[in-house]
Design a protein around this motif. Structure first.
Motif, PDB file in Angstrom:
ATOM      1  N   ARG A  29       0.837  -1.211   0.000  1.00 52.40           N
ATOM      2  CA  ARG A  29       0.000   0.000   0.000  1.00 52.40           C
ATOM      3  C   ARG A  29       0.873   1.264   0.000  1.00 52.40           C
ATOM      4  O   ARG A  29       0.612   2.214  -0.739  1.00 52.40           O
ATOM      5  CB  ARG A  29      -0.940  -0.002   1.202  1.00 52.40           C
ATOM      6  N   ARG A  30       1.898   1.246   0.823  1.00 51.57           N
ATOM      7  CA  ARG A  30       2.797   2.408   0.876  1.00 51.57           C
ATOM      8  C   ARG A  30       3.579   2.547  -0.429  1.00 51.57           C
ATOM      9  O   ARG A  30       3.784   3.657  -0.918  1.00 51.57           O
ATOM     10  CB  ARG A  30       3.739   2.280   2.071  1.00 51.57           C
ATOM     11  N   ASP A  32       2.524   1.596  -3.340  1.00 56.99           N
ATOM     12  CA  ASP A  32       1.581   2.087  -4.359  1.00 56.99           C
ATOM     13  C   ASP A  32       1.486   3.608  -4.324  1.00 56.99           C
ATOM     14  O   ASP A  32       1.385   4.258  -5.376  1.00 56.99           O
ATOM     15  CB  ASP A  32       0.188   1.481  -4.148  1.00 56.99           C
ATOM     16  N   ARG A  33       1.538   4.190  -3.127  1.00 54.60           N
ATOM     17  CA  ARG A  33       1.516   5.654  -3.014  1.00 54.60           C
ATOM     18  C   ARG A  33       2.762   6.252  -3.655  1.00 54.60           C
ATOM     19  O   ARG A  33       2.688   7.286  -4.335  1.00 54.60           O
ATOM     20  CB  ARG A  33       1.406   6.070  -1.547  1.00 54.60           C
ATOM     21  N   SER A  36       2.519   5.942  -7.502  1.00 51.30           N
ATOM     22  CA  SER A  36       1.611   6.973  -8.016  1.00 51.30           C
ATOM     23  C   SER A  36       2.290   8.341  -8.037  1.00 51.30           C
ATOM     24  O   SER A  36       2.167   9.096  -9.013  1.00 51.30           O
ATOM     25  CB  SER A  36       0.357   7.010  -7.139  1.00 51.30           C
ATOM     26  N   LEU A  60       4.413  13.947  -2.431  1.00 53.11           N
ATOM     27  CA  LEU A  60       4.124  13.213  -1.195  1.00 53.11           C
ATOM     28  C   LEU A  60       4.572  14.083  -0.029  1.00 53.11           C
ATOM     29  O   LEU A  60       5.644  14.680  -0.094  1.00 53.11           O
ATOM     30  CB  LEU A  60       4.919  11.902  -1.128  1.00 53.11           C
TER      31      LEU A  60
END
Length: 113
Positions: A29-30, A32-33, A36, A60
């Protein structure tokens, strides 16, 4: 009493496996950030950044730390893309060090050694 020890060992082993899977899921999940943000950076700047730190603060607020392995991202700026991974051990090449890496949109996150 021997059966009780086996049961306890099995429960502990299952708990460790579940914990490791949770750490991999959170790392994904991290990651994926970050992926992106890397794509947004490329869209705006025309290329990927040289370092992950270039993503902050515009893309970010901070680089999220992976929760699995050595808990450090290994980022590589490539001419036609980037590499993003986490390693389980600094002892690479011994057959026991695992990695978790983004292998592009076609393959996503993969685990290997």
């Amino acid at each position: 009493m021997h059966g009780g020890r086996v049961l306890i060992f099995g429960v502990v082993l299952l708990a460790v496996a579940c914990s490791e899977q949770a750490d991999l899921d959170e790392t994904r999940r991290r990651g994926d950030r970050i992926v992106s943000a890397l794509e947004s950076y490329r869209t705006t700047e025309g290329e990927y950044p040289t370092t992950l730190e270039e993503l902050t603060p515009d893309y970010l607020p901070e680089i999220p730390t992976p929760t699995w392995g050595l808990r450090t991202w290994v980022y590589e700026h490539l001419t036609d893309g980037f590499g993003l991974a986490v390693h389980e051990s600094r002892r690479t090449g011994d057959g026991n060090a695992h990695w978790y890496a983004w292998l592009g949109p076609e393959h996503g996150w993969q685990f290997g050694d």
